[in-house]
Every structure is written in C-alpha cells, then in structure tokens.
Design a protein around this motif. Sequence first.
Motif, short mmCIF file in Angstrom:
data_model
loop_
_atom_site.label_atom_id
_atom_site.label_comp_id
_atom_site.label_asym_id
_atom_site.label_seq_id
_atom_site.Cartn_x
_atom_site.Cartn_y
_atom_site.Cartn_z
N MET A 128 -7.53 -10.93 -6.77
CA MET A 128 -7.06 -11.40 -5.39
C MET A 128 -5.62 -11.38 -5.39
O MET A 128 -5.86 -11.38 -3.42
N ILE A 129 -5.35 -10.39 -5.80
CA ILE A 129 -4.23 -9.48 -4.63
C ILE A 129 -5.08 -8.02 -4.77
O ILE A 129 -4.85 -7.04 -5.77
N ARG A 130 -4.62 -7.43 -3.13
CA ARG A 130 -5.62 -6.50 -2.91
C ARG A 130 -4.62 -5.46 -2.48
O ARG A 130 -3.76 -5.76 -1.81
N SER A 131 -4.40 -4.15 -2.64
CA SER A 131 -4.20 -3.30 -1.77
C SER A 131 -4.12 -1.52 -1.68
O SER A 131 -5.61 -2.27 -2.29
N SER A 132 -3.87 -0.60 -1.02
CA SER A 132 -4.79 0.36 -1.00
C SER A 132 -3.32 1.68 -0.74
O SER A 132 -2.82 1.60 -1.36
N ILE A 133 -4.45 2.90 -1.72
CA ILE A 133 -3.74 3.57 -1.82
C ILE A 133 -4.16 5.07 -0.83
O ILE A 133 -5.77 4.78 -0.82
N THR A 134 -4.21 5.68 0.25
CA THR A 134 -4.44 6.73 1.32
C THR A 134 -3.53 7.75 1.52
O THR A 134 -3.13 7.59 0.73
N SER A 190 0.82 -0.48 -0.18
CA SER A 190 0.12 0.44 0.04
C SER A 190 0.61 1.36 -0.04
O SER A 190 1.97 0.90 0.00
N ILE A 191 0.47 2.44 -0.56
CA ILE A 191 1.04 3.18 -0.38
C ILE A 191 0.24 5.10 0.09
O ILE A 191 -1.01 4.44 0.60
N THR A 192 0.87 6.30 0.79
CA THR A 192 0.33 7.45 1.39
C THR A 192 0.31 7.84 0.48
O THR A 192 1.96 8.05 0.35
N VAL A 193 -0.33 8.68 0.02
CA VAL A 193 0.26 10.46 -0.19
C VAL A 193 -0.66 11.34 0.37
O VAL A 193 -1.63 11.14 0.44
N LYS A 194 -0.33 12.57 -0.58
CA LYS A 194 -1.09 14.10 -0.19
C LYS A 194 -2.30 14.29 -1.32
O LYS A 194 -2.18 13.89 -2.33
N GLU A 195 -3.53 15.14 -0.69
CA GLU A 195 -4.75 15.28 -1.73
C GLU A 195 -4.05 16.68 -2.37
O GLU A 195 -3.03 17.01 -1.82
#
Length: 180
Positions: free
Chosen positions: A171-177, A108-113
């Motif tokens: 089947m492979i999942r992640s997220s962008i915060t 997963s990754i974290t980015v700014k708006e």
Amino acid sequence: PLQSMQLFALSTGSLVQGALSMFVFSLGTLPLMFGFGFLGTMLSKKSTATMMKISAALVVLLGLGMINTGISMSGFLAFGTEVYGNQSSLIDDVQIVEIEVGSRSYSSITVKENIPVKFNLLVKEGVLNGCNNEVVIPEYGIRIKLQEGDNWVEFTPTEAGIFPYSCWMNMIRSSITVTK
C-alpha cells in the motif's frame, strides 16, 4: 473498503482483535446496505438501468486499481509509484543512502550501478504502524521488519533501471532508481 478492513484485521495480529474489527465494520455497513436495498425497490426501471451502468463503471475502475496493485506486487513499476527522491553519498567505495520512514510514505532513492549500497530506513518514535513496519524490495530479495531507529539494508545493484519497493501490504510504494 472491505479489503482494507480485512488487511487491517490481519495486521492486528490477534484473532480476537481481528474478529472484533470485522464485526464492528459489518455493523457499520448494515444500515447502508439496508438503505441501498430499500432505495433499489423505490427506483423506476429507467433509474435502475442508469444505476447498473454506473455500478459497472465503478467495478471496472476498482478492477483497474487492483491490476495496478498486482503489477506493483510482481516487482514492476506501476502507476502511483514515486520516482523522485534522495541521492546517495559515496564513502569508502560504498553508497550511503538514508531516508526517513513516514507513517504513510517511503522516499525514493537514486544509486549507481555496481557499487555496494548501505540503505538506512530511519524510523522515528511513534511512526511505525501495521502497514509501514515491514519493507519489501523484490529486486534484491530483501524483506526487513522495521524498528524505531536505524534499519540498515545492504545490496549491490547490478543493472540500471527503476525498481519498486513497498510495505509488506504493497500500500505504501516507492522506488530505487539505479543509474550507470
């Protein structure tokens, strides 16, 4: 197992290989099916009723798993989606984020708006397979076929939240915060 094999057969990209893999799968399940049929005739009525209850519970659990997958494929964050991961670095007013694609995982990754993002999915030699070779990010309308090496994706997140991304088969999942 049947749906997994069907997805595997589709991922071969070949009519012959897909049909052959399904045929081999059917041969492998044949003894098990005959065995269950034979055991079913040997059970007492009380045992049959217990097996029916266990089978019903299993069907409900499998159904819940499919609902979870459907929710995730619709672009909502679902159970089992990773929410911890890599932070971005800011270079020339662009957020740069890199992850290494695993054979069965994406970080997963974290980015700014409201700041443009350049997101690199780094694929090492021998890691690509039938599932992880294409990434879908529904929130940003992105679908990218991966290749070995660097795979850059650019987007600008316009609102804060947690947005899922996955392989093309989900089947492979992640997220962008996305934070404010």
